[in-house]
Motif scaffolding. Structure first.
Motif, PDB file in Angstrom:
ATOM      1  N   LEU A  24       0.135  -6.047 -22.144  1.00 52.23           N
ATOM      2  CA  LEU A  24       1.574  -5.869 -22.316  1.00 52.23           C
ATOM      3  C   LEU A  24       2.253  -5.358 -21.051  1.00 52.23           C
ATOM      4  O   LEU A  24       3.414  -5.665 -20.793  1.00 52.23           O
ATOM      5  CB  LEU A  24       1.834  -4.884 -23.466  1.00 52.23           C
ATOM      6  CG  LEU A  24       3.293  -4.564 -23.795  1.00 52.23           C
ATOM      7  CD1 LEU A  24       3.998  -5.797 -24.355  1.00 52.23           C
ATOM      8  CD2 LEU A  24       3.374  -3.408 -24.787  1.00 52.23           C
ATOM      9  N   THR A  25       1.538  -4.573 -20.257  1.00 54.04           N
ATOM     10  CA  THR A  25       2.156  -3.897 -19.111  1.00 54.04           C
ATOM     11  C   THR A  25       1.588  -4.397 -17.784  1.00 54.04           C
ATOM     12  O   THR A  25       0.421  -4.785 -17.689  1.00 54.04           O
ATOM     13  CB  THR A  25       1.932  -2.381 -19.195  1.00 54.04           C
ATOM     14  OG1 THR A  25       0.514  -2.113 -19.259  1.00 54.04           O
ATOM     15  CG2 THR A  25       2.607  -1.792 -20.427  1.00 54.04           C
ATOM     16  N   GLN A  26       2.439  -4.350 -16.762  1.00 53.26           N
ATOM     17  CA  GLN A  26       2.039  -4.656 -15.394  1.00 53.26           C
ATOM     18  C   GLN A  26       2.423  -3.458 -14.535  1.00 53.26           C
ATOM     19  O   GLN A  26       3.612  -3.240 -14.268  1.00 53.26           O
ATOM     20  CB  GLN A  26       2.738  -5.914 -14.890  1.00 53.26           C
ATOM     21  CG  GLN A  26       2.394  -7.166 -15.671  1.00 53.26           C
ATOM     22  CD  GLN A  26       3.211  -8.371 -15.232  1.00 53.26           C
ATOM     23  OE1 GLN A  26       4.102  -8.257 -14.401  1.00 53.26           O
ATOM     24  NE2 GLN A  26       2.907  -9.511 -15.802  1.00 53.26           N
ATOM     25  N   LEU A  27       1.446  -2.687 -14.125  1.00 51.65           N
ATOM     26  CA  LEU A  27       1.713  -1.487 -13.339  1.00 51.65           C
ATOM     27  C   LEU A  27       2.082  -1.886 -11.918  1.00 51.65           C
ATOM     28  O   LEU A  27       1.280  -2.457 -11.180  1.00 51.65           O
ATOM     29  CB  LEU A  27       0.493  -0.572 -13.346  1.00 51.65           C
ATOM     30  CG  LEU A  27       0.655   0.776 -12.624  1.00 51.65           C
ATOM     31  CD1 LEU A  27       1.770   1.605 -13.235  1.00 51.65           C
ATOM     32  CD2 LEU A  27      -0.664   1.547 -12.647  1.00 51.65           C
ATOM     33  N   GLN A  28       3.323  -1.577 -11.510  1.00 49.56           N
ATOM     34  CA  GLN A  28       3.822  -1.969 -10.195  1.00 49.56           C
ATOM     35  C   GLN A  28       3.546  -0.916  -9.126  1.00 49.56           C
ATOM     36  O   GLN A  28       3.264  -1.247  -7.984  1.00 49.56           O
ATOM     37  CB  GLN A  28       5.333  -2.225 -10.268  1.00 49.56           C
ATOM     38  CG  GLN A  28       5.732  -3.295 -11.271  1.00 49.56           C
ATOM     39  CD  GLN A  28       5.171  -4.654 -10.909  1.00 49.56           C
ATOM     40  OE1 GLN A  28       5.469  -5.197  -9.840  1.00 49.56           O
ATOM     41  NE2 GLN A  28       4.353  -5.218 -11.786  1.00 49.56           N
ATOM     42  N   TRP A  29       3.685   0.358  -9.500  1.00 50.43           N
ATOM     43  CA  TRP A  29       3.478   1.439  -8.538  1.00 50.43           C
ATOM     44  C   TRP A  29       3.274   2.758  -9.263  1.00 50.43           C
ATOM     45  O   TRP A  29       3.617   2.912 -10.441  1.00 50.43           O
ATOM     46  CB  TRP A  29       4.640   1.565  -7.551  1.00 50.43           C
ATOM     47  CG  TRP A  29       6.024   1.471  -8.156  1.00 50.43           C
ATOM     48  CD1 TRP A  29       6.843   0.376  -8.152  1.00 50.43           C
ATOM     49  CD2 TRP A  29       6.746   2.506  -8.855  1.00 50.43           C
ATOM     50  NE1 TRP A  29       8.024   0.654  -8.803  1.00 50.43           N
ATOM     51  CE2 TRP A  29       7.995   1.963  -9.235  1.00 50.43           C
ATOM     52  CE3 TRP A  29       6.466   3.820  -9.197  1.00 50.43           C
ATOM     53  CZ2 TRP A  29       8.956   2.684  -9.944  1.00 50.43           C
ATOM     54  CZ3 TRP A  29       7.424   4.559  -9.899  1.00 50.43           C
ATOM     55  CH2 TRP A  29       8.643   3.993 -10.264  1.00 50.43           C
ATOM     56  N   VAL A  30       2.708   3.709  -8.539  1.00 52.78           N
ATOM     57  CA  VAL A  30       2.590   5.092  -8.988  1.00 52.78           C
ATOM     58  C   VAL A  30       3.269   5.957  -7.943  1.00 52.78           C
ATOM     59  O   VAL A  30       2.999   5.820  -6.743  1.00 52.78           O
ATOM     60  CB  VAL A  30       1.115   5.516  -9.158  1.00 52.78           C
ATOM     61  CG1 VAL A  30       1.018   7.026  -9.345  1.00 52.78           C
ATOM     62  CG2 VAL A  30       0.480   4.781 -10.329  1.00 52.78           C
ATOM     63  N   MET A  31       4.154   6.839  -8.367  1.00 52.79           N
ATOM     64  CA  MET A  31       4.863   7.722  -7.448  1.00 52.79           C
ATOM     65  C   MET A  31       4.364   9.148  -7.638  1.00 52.79           C
ATOM     66  O   MET A  31       4.299   9.654  -8.755  1.00 52.79           O
ATOM     67  CB  MET A  31       6.378   7.649  -7.714  1.00 52.79           C
ATOM     68  CG  MET A  31       7.218   8.543  -6.821  1.00 52.79           C
ATOM     69  SD  MET A  31       7.031   8.161  -5.048  1.00 52.79           S
ATOM     70  CE  MET A  31       7.809   6.537  -4.969  1.00 52.79           C
ATOM     71  N   ARG A  32       4.022   9.787  -6.509  1.00 52.58           N
ATOM     72  CA  ARG A  32       3.570  11.170  -6.584  1.00 52.58           C
ATOM     73  C   ARG A  32       4.209  11.986  -5.466  1.00 52.58           C
ATOM     74  O   ARG A  32       4.791  11.446  -4.524  1.00 52.58           O
ATOM     75  CB  ARG A  32       2.037  11.260  -6.540  1.00 52.58           C
ATOM     76  CG  ARG A  32       1.385  10.762  -5.283  1.00 52.58           C
ATOM     77  CD  ARG A  32      -0.108  10.477  -5.508  1.00 52.58           C
ATOM     78  NE  ARG A  32      -0.804  11.601  -6.101  1.00 52.58           N
ATOM     79  CZ  ARG A  32      -1.608  12.415  -5.427  1.00 52.58           C
ATOM     80  NH1 ARG A  32      -1.790  12.257  -4.133  1.00 52.58           N
ATOM     81  NH2 ARG A  32      -2.223  13.397  -6.043  1.00 52.58           N
TER      82      ARG A  32
END
Length: 270
Positions: A24-32
């Motif tokens: 269902l999901t497409q992870l585009q980025w992680v922000m930290r």
């Protein structure tokens, strides 16, 4: 659905692994916050196979507006802290991006700011976004309505070094109109988290219990929320709002019935 994840601590990493595995999901980025791991692939860091473009980014590199214009998403998932909303909130709401916050505790003014964003987009907040805990709380409220005279006790168990009373236990107490002094606390070994609500009737006892086996359970709840929020009108939602339609024991709502058959649990069913 294209998603971006704010926060990459222990829980954020577990959630990221679920998002990468979900159809269902497409992870585009992680922000930290930190520069550590900057521009690393999330899949590579977690040691999983994925064709998704997810990169680990730092807040110092992008303003929220630049990030969302250059790397657009449909949903932002927040597992950071009280200050995270000030980074992305206005920019996301202005672009109509759905916001799902799983921050366990907000300052009152931050919670009000989150609710205000719901006038522009779909916003959901859940201090504990696991399906089991939210099912447990709804079930407990129903039982209390049926039998308001019962004795009710809340027991929470966590790892030995956890100093404070569980935030989830406090939420349960608030939902049931109980004083926090009625929370019984156990600290032992490496228990991830167990919450139990005991209903003491004169001639019987009912125990509602939820046990977290791993932090991926939060990802389970996130994927469910992402699916259920699709097509919702802008406004402020809770996990209870999303779960209550499933408490119908008939198929009056065919859309809900069909949604319940979709494989949002696929990441642990293989």
């Amino acid at each position: 659905m294209r998603v971006g994840l704010i926060g990459f601590g222990k829980t954020g990493r577990a959630v990221a692994s679920v998002l990468l595995d979900s159809e269902l999901t497409q992870l585009q980025w992680v922000m930290r916050q930190s520069h550590v791991l900057e521009h690393r692939s999330v899949a590579e860091f977690l040691g999983v196979k994925s064709d998704e473009p997810a990169l680990i980014l730092s807040k110092a590199e992008f303003t929220a507006a630049n990030l969302l214009d250059q790397k657009p998403v449909d949903v932002i998932i927040d597992f950071s802290g009280d200050s995270g909303l000030s980074y992305y909130g206005e920019a996301a709401a202005k672009r109509g991006i759905t916001i799902i916050s799983a921050v366990s505790q907000y300052e009152p003014e931050t919670k009000e700011r989150l609710k205000a964003l719901a006038s522009q987009t779909v916003v959901m907040h859940s201090p504990n976004i696991t399906l089991g805990i939210n099912f447990l709380m709804i079930s407990a409220k129903i039982l209390k309505n049926i039998a308001p005279y019962t004795d009710i006790e809340i027991i929470e168990e966590h790892f030995k070094l956890k100093p404070e009373v569980s935030g989830t236990a406090k939420v349960i107490a608030k939902q049931l109109d109980l004083d926090e002094s009625q929370i019984k606390t156990i600290r032992a070994g490496g228990i991830i988290g167990t919450h139990e609500i005991l209903f003491g009737f004169p001639y019987q006892t009912v125990r509602l219990k939820h046990e977290s086996i791993s932090r991926e359970a939060f990802g389970n709840g996130i994927v469910f929320a992402v699916e259920q929020l699709q097509g919702k009108s802008k406004g402020f939602y809770s996990m209870e709002d999303l779960l209550l339609p499933f408490f119908r024991l008939t198929d009056e709502d065919s859309d809900t019935s069909q949604k319940s058959k979709k494989p949002w649990w696929r990441f642990w069913a293989n």
